[in-house]
Scaffold this motif. Structure first.
Motif, PDB file in Angstrom:
ATOM      1  N   ALA A  36      -2.846   1.177  -6.502  1.00 44.50           N
ATOM      2  CA  ALA A  36      -3.132   0.007  -5.666  1.00 44.50           C
ATOM      3  C   ALA A  36      -3.605   0.441  -4.278  1.00 44.50           C
ATOM      4  O   ALA A  36      -4.531  -0.163  -3.714  1.00 44.50           O
ATOM      5  N   TYR A  37      -2.994   1.484  -3.715  1.00 47.81           N
ATOM      6  CA  TYR A  37      -3.435   1.993  -2.416  1.00 47.81           C
ATOM      7  C   TYR A  37      -4.828   2.594  -2.521  1.00 47.81           C
ATOM      8  O   TYR A  37      -5.657   2.428  -1.622  1.00 47.81           O
ATOM      9  N   ARG A  38      -5.121   3.288  -3.606  1.00 51.66           N
ATOM     10  CA  ARG A  38      -6.470   3.841  -3.798  1.00 51.66           C
ATOM     11  C   ARG A  38      -7.504   2.728  -3.886  1.00 51.66           C
ATOM     12  O   ARG A  38      -8.592   2.835  -3.318  1.00 51.66           O
ATOM     13  N   LYS A  39      -7.171   1.659  -4.578  1.00 52.99           N
ATOM     14  CA  LYS A  39      -8.096   0.533  -4.714  1.00 52.99           C
ATOM     15  C   LYS A  39      -8.363  -0.099  -3.346  1.00 52.99           C
ATOM     16  O   LYS A  39      -9.510  -0.373  -2.993  1.00 52.99           O
ATOM     17  N   ARG A  40      -7.304  -0.320  -2.577  1.00 53.93           N
ATOM     18  CA  ARG A  40      -7.465  -0.893  -1.234  1.00 53.93           C
ATOM     19  C   ARG A  40      -8.298   0.022  -0.346  1.00 53.93           C
ATOM     20  O   ARG A  40      -9.175  -0.434   0.385  1.00 53.93           O
ATOM     21  N   ALA A  41      -8.027   1.324  -0.416  1.00 54.07           N
ATOM     22  CA  ALA A  41      -8.766   2.285   0.396  1.00 54.07           C
ATOM     23  C   ALA A  41     -10.241   2.280   0.015  1.00 54.07           C
ATOM     24  O   ALA A  41     -11.116   2.289   0.886  1.00 54.07           O
TER      25      ALA A  41
END
Length: 73
Positions: free
Chosen positions: A59-64
């Motif tokens: 999820a953090y990778r997607k947001r980034a």
């Protein structure tokens, strides 16, 4: 008609990972680790720490990734 291409350039996987970790660190306490690689490499215990789930890291990778696509070039 303009020859300027406004399509954002795809960020490198390394840049996405670095930004994801930065977001994660800014939003979580020090006791929540991204992963245990550094601890394991140095032979240190992770007792007392929690580790982010694969789903949370994704999820953090997607947001980034989304943030980097929207950033001014």
């Amino acid at each position: 008609m303009s020859d300027i291409d406004d399509t954002p350039e795809e960020p490198s996987p390394e840049l996405v990972e670095a930004m994801a970790k930065q977001l994660f660190r800014s939003e979580n306490p020090p006791s929540l680790l991204w992963d245990t690689k550094l601890f394991e490499a140095s032979g240190r215990s992770t007792e007392g720490f929690q580790v982010a789930t694969d789903e949370a890291r994704d999820a953090y990778r997607k947001r980034a990734h989304e943030m980097l696509l929207e950033a001014p070039q």
